[in-house]
Scaffold this motif. Structure first.
Motif, PDB file in Angstrom:
ATOM      1  N   LYS A 214       0.771  -1.193  -0.138  1.00  0.00           N
ATOM      2  CA  LYS A 214       0.061  -0.031   0.095  1.00  0.00           C
ATOM      3  C   LYS A 214       1.052   1.346  -0.091  1.00  0.00           C
ATOM      4  O   LYS A 214       1.631   1.591   0.989  1.00  0.00           O
TER       5      LYS A 214
ATOM      6  N   CYS B 122       1.016   5.463   0.135  1.00  0.00           N
ATOM      7  CA  CYS B 122       0.364   6.478   0.433  1.00  0.00           C
ATOM      8  C   CYS B 122       0.247   7.684  -0.443  1.00  0.00           C
ATOM      9  O   CYS B 122       1.089   7.596  -1.064  1.00  0.00           O
TER      10      CYS B 122
ATOM     11  N   CYS C 110       2.702  12.654   1.742  1.00  0.00           N
ATOM     12  CA  CYS C 110       3.612  11.708   0.828  1.00  0.00           C
ATOM     13  C   CYS C 110       3.664  12.120  -0.697  1.00  0.00           C
ATOM     14  O   CYS C 110       4.855  11.999  -1.331  1.00  0.00           O
TER      15      CYS C 110
ATOM     16  N   LEU D 196      -1.371   6.979   6.096  1.00  0.00           N
ATOM     17  CA  LEU D 196      -0.719   5.886   6.897  1.00  0.00           C
ATOM     18  C   LEU D 196      -0.659   6.635   8.310  1.00  0.00           C
ATOM     19  O   LEU D 196       0.033   5.714   9.260  1.00  0.00           O
TER      20      LEU D 196
ATOM     21  N   LEU E  74       1.896   8.797   8.726  1.00  0.00           N
ATOM     22  CA  LEU E  74       3.318   8.887   8.848  1.00  0.00           C
ATOM     23  C   LEU E  74       3.617  10.132   8.113  1.00  0.00           C
ATOM     24  O   LEU E  74       4.649  10.029   7.343  1.00  0.00           O
TER      25      LEU E  74
ATOM     26  N   ALA F 168       5.316   7.437   2.692  1.00  0.00           N
ATOM     27  CA  ALA F 168       5.136   6.177   3.378  1.00  0.00           C
ATOM     28  C   ALA F 168       4.578   4.958   2.684  1.00  0.00           C
ATOM     29  O   ALA F 168       3.959   5.397   1.794  1.00  0.00           O
TER      30      ALA F 168
ATOM     31  N   MET G  20       3.144   0.755   3.167  1.00  0.00           N
ATOM     32  CA  MET G  20       2.730  -0.510   3.934  1.00  0.00           C
ATOM     33  C   MET G  20       2.757  -1.706   3.401  1.00  0.00           C
ATOM     34  O   MET G  20       2.180  -1.710   2.218  1.00  0.00           O
TER      35      MET G  20
ATOM     36  N   VAL H 235       4.685  -0.900   8.532  1.00  0.00           N
ATOM     37  CA  VAL H 235       4.849   0.471   7.931  1.00  0.00           C
ATOM     38  C   VAL H 235       6.237   0.763   7.459  1.00  0.00           C
ATOM     39  O   VAL H 235       7.377   0.376   8.402  1.00  0.00           O
ATOM     40  N   HIS H 236       6.516   1.552   6.468  1.00  0.00           N
ATOM     41  CA  HIS H 236       7.824   2.033   6.167  1.00  0.00           C
ATOM     42  C   HIS H 236       7.864   3.495   5.768  1.00  0.00           C
ATOM     43  O   HIS H 236       7.187   3.903   4.861  1.00  0.00           O
ATOM     44  N   GLY H 237       8.609   4.387   6.413  1.00  0.00           N
ATOM     45  CA  GLY H 237       8.617   5.899   6.305  1.00  0.00           C
ATOM     46  C   GLY H 237       9.727   6.296   5.491  1.00  0.00           C
ATOM     47  O   GLY H 237      10.730   5.373   5.358  1.00  0.00           O
TER      48      GLY H 237
END
Length: 159
Positions: free
Chosen positions: A82, A84, A89, A126, A128, A134, A136, A141-143
């Motif tokens: 996913k 963002c 973002c 998300l 973030l 970001a 997912m 989750v990954h920023g």
């Protein structure tokens, strides 16, 4: 649970889910989540069962399934990425990441790669924003994602 159940097994499982959750206040969303958790998507034959069990129209249930991006009417790939699409973002390069993911996977949003490994979905926040852009991947989750980070995530899932 096996995602390739025959219709009678789907009916039995959906009936059990409805029975277990219809006592909740506002049971539709929890029931839809449980059905999707069980099958990986909301099978078409589940919609009239849920409608009947909750005294709703099929159109109401279908409307909720199609309105919320987390629900899908077809099975997802083995992994779900996913990205963002919210403003923070986008401002930090999210559009470029989306384009890169589409090129790498050979698909568009709401599609699954030909080998069934990854489903690509847009998500509208998300939470973030301070670490945008970001993503997912399978619930993690990954920023501060950049092209290298995206490539690393895709490599981890064999895409």
């Amino acid at each position: 649970m096996d995602r390739h159940l025959v219709s009678s097994d789907i009916a039995t499982s959906v009936a059990e889910i409805i029975s277990d959750l219809k006592h909740l206040e506002g049971p539709l969303l929890p029931i839809l989540h449980a059905v999707q958790d069980t099958f990986g998507h909301i099978p078409n034959e589940a919609v009239p069962m849920i409608a009947l069990g909750l005294n709703l129209s099929r159109a109401e249930v279908h409307g909720v399934v199609t309105f919320y991006h987390d629900y899908r009417s077809h099975p997802a790939g083995r992994h779900v990425l996913k990205l963002c699409r919210a403003e923070a973002c986008q401002a930090m390069g999210g559009d470029r990441l989306g384009d890169r993911a589409k090129r790498r996977l050979g698909i568009d949003f709401h599609q699954t790669s030909a080998d069934g490994s990854v489903t690509l979905e847009p998500v509208f926040c998300l939470g973030l924003c301070s670490t945008a852009p970001a993503a997912m991947l399978d619930g993690a989750v990954h920023g501060r994602l950049d092209a290298h980070g995206l490539d690393t995530l895709l490599a981890e899932v064999g895409a």
